[in-house]
Design a protein around this motif. Structure first.
Motif, short mmCIF file in Angstrom:
data_model
loop_
_atom_site.label_atom_id
_atom_site.label_comp_id
_atom_site.label_asym_id
_atom_site.label_seq_id
_atom_site.Cartn_x
_atom_site.Cartn_y
_atom_site.Cartn_z
N PRO A 355 46.99 62.12 49.90
CA PRO A 355 48.03 61.74 48.95
C PRO A 355 47.98 62.57 47.68
CG PRO A 355 46.18 60.24 48.74
CD PRO A 355 45.83 61.21 49.85
N ILE A 356 49.10 62.62 46.99
CA ILE A 356 49.16 63.16 45.64
C ILE A 356 49.71 62.04 44.75
CG2 ILE A 356 50.15 64.88 44.10
CD1 ILE A 356 50.52 66.70 46.52
N LEU A 357 48.99 61.72 43.68
CA LEU A 357 49.48 60.74 42.72
C LEU A 357 50.26 61.47 41.62
CD1 LEU A 357 49.69 58.00 41.31
CD2 LEU A 357 47.43 58.41 40.33
N ASN A 358 51.55 61.15 41.52
CA ASN A 358 52.41 61.69 40.46
C ASN A 358 52.62 60.57 39.45
OD1 ASN A 358 53.74 64.34 41.94
ND2 ASN A 358 53.35 62.68 43.38
N TRP A 359 52.03 60.73 38.24
CA TRP A 359 52.01 59.61 37.29
C TRP A 359 52.16 60.10 35.85
CZ3 TRP A 359 47.90 57.69 33.89
CH2 TRP A 359 48.18 56.42 33.34
#
Length: 472
Positions: A355-359
């Motif tokens: 996953p990639i967390l975009n925050w």
């Protein structure tokens, strides 16, 4: 029954077919297994890690973050039986009534259930967590600031419930069993494929399936399965991974307070004040300093406001009526579509995209903090309860500080959110995935909004609610 897939070859199911297979043995998964087995259901509880921490399992959680500074994702969660409850602080508080009444802020804020639907399970959830179900809040209609309470749970789900579940003839606990594929017939899952770290493989058949893998992994796996199987059992329009949320945590400064008037540790902003200001929920922590810290604050006031400083010094030296405090906040983040989980081009050892967390924090997130501080300060001055000395980053509207410790609460929420519409939600009011007839999601990833409370108590409440629905 216990099967550690690292220590066996491919196995045959003990039961011809499980009633419910739960993927993930954290607070949600363990609660579901306990409740459903108590009512006579045959349960498979699948844990990707082992009984204890291991590097080989934890390494799977290594992933990228994009946007605002955040913790390393393999440090922000735990991947073995009990999940993140193996190192949680135990702080518990449920949602507040106003958290379910924010339709005035837009469709993204609209829960498909009401406060009472969740609160019904508070007492049973608190029993599991070994805390009181009563919370002492001031709830004054005349004040924009309320004192609130948290309870601290002593429960470590692994140490309390592992042996109980293994000894239960209706529960089959699988360890070191990583979900690597599913089979389906139409929109109905029929089995899952799991693999160990030494390449043992097994298939597990079930009537119903629950993903309870956490606030990042639930989104990750649904995104991956959708990329693999299209809309066979997942709605084509559901916003999987989107509206991801955290609770920003920061120290705001210091204060001197009158202990007779500011005697509690936790405070929040009233629901009416939130509506009036167009903000979300914010919780303040008033942490008492040592005598040395209090005296240092009084010296600072003596330099800036001698009259007030002398008054504080007399009150402190004569009666210890005042106290220096560290002033902190943890507040609700707005559900934003751009905050989301996406899939990387990099894969884990089982061939599943990481996953990639975009925050990023929004303008409303900052407005919530600034407006809440102003309300708290006005209240403090009005009751003659003390004075706040804010840090420069707050006073001068600078960027949030980055110190590696205070960034957020390790509270992963949203991504497979609950909503009445599949355009805004991934699961319906019963936690069933839109497009599927027997796949459900459990955990804080289903939260429509996050409130300012720690998520574990409502996670357990929602798990009990889902269990009851499946039993019906």
């Amino acid at each position: 029954m216990l099967t550690d897939l690292n220590n066996t070859g491919p196995i045959e199911d003990t039961f011809n077919e499980y009633d419910v297979t739960i993927v993930g043995a954290g607070a949600a998964g363990i609660t579901l297994a306990l409740k459903l087995s108590d009512e006579g259901k045959k349960i498979a509880l699948i844990e990707a890690g082992g009984r204890e921490y291991s590097e080989v399992s934890q390494k799977i959680y290594s992933a990228k973050t994009v946007g605002d500074p955040y913790f390393e994702l393999d440090e922000a969660r735990l991947r073995y039986f009990g999940g993140s409850t193996n190192h949680w602080a135990g702080l518990c508080r449920t949602f507040e009534r106003e958290d379910f009444n924010r339709e005035y802020m837009g469709e993204e804020y609209k829960w498909p259930i009401n406060f009472e639907d969740l609160d019904y399970y508070r007492a049973d959830a608190c029993e599991i967590l070994e805390i009181s179900s009563e919370f002492q809040d001031s709830n004054s209609s005349e004040s924009e600031v309320e004192s609130i309470s948290f309870h601290t749970s002593p429960v470590r789900f692994s140490s309390k419930y592992f042996d109980v579940l293994v000894a239960n003839p209706l529960v089959h606990v699988f360890l070191n069993s990583n979900l690597i594929d599913v089979t389906h017939s139409g929109n109905r899952l029929t089995s899952i494929k799991v693999a160990s770290y030494n390449e043992n493989v097994s298939y597990i058949n079930s009537q119903n399936f629950i993903f309870a893998m956490g606030g990042i992994e639930n989104s990750r796996y649904l995104l991956w399965l959708k990329s693999k199987y299209g809309n066979s059992f997942i709605s084509d329009v559901s916003p999987i991974g989107r509206y991801w949320m955290e609770h920003p945590h920061f120290t705001l400064g210091q204060a001197i307070v009158d202990k007779r008037k500011v005697s509690e540790y936790y405070y929040s902003i009233s629901s009416q004040a939130q509506i009036d200001k167009g903000i979300l929920n914010c919780g303040f922590r008033v942490e008492h300093l040592s005598d040395k810290g209090t005296r240092a604050l009084i010296r600072d006031v003596l330099c800036l406001a001698p009259t007030l400083g002398r008054s504080l010094a007399r009150a402190y030296d004569g009666h210890k009526l005042i106290c220096g405090v560290r002033f902190r906040a943890a507040w609700e983040q707005s559900p934003e579509s751009r905050n989301r989980i996406t899939l990387d081009s990099d894969y884990d050892r089982f061939g599943i995209p990481k996953p990639i967390l975009n925050w990023t924090k929004s303008k409303l997130d900052r407005k919530t903090l600034v407006s809440s501080i102003a309300l708290f300060n006005e209240w403090l001055l009005r009751i003659e309860g003390g004075r706040i000395q804010l840090d420069n980053w707050v006073l001068n509207h600078e960027d949030y500080p980055v110190n590696g410790k205070e960034l957020a609460g390790y509270h992963h929420m949203g991504g497979t959110r609950m909503h009445v519409s599949e355009q805004y939600g991934v699961v319906d009011q019963n936690c069933k995935v839109y497009g599927s007839s027997n796949l459900y999601i459990a955990g804080s990833s289903i939260f429509t909004t996050g409130g300012h409370n720690n998520p574990t108590l409502p996670i357990v409440q929602f798990a009990l609610r889902l269990a009851e629905y499946l039993l019906r």
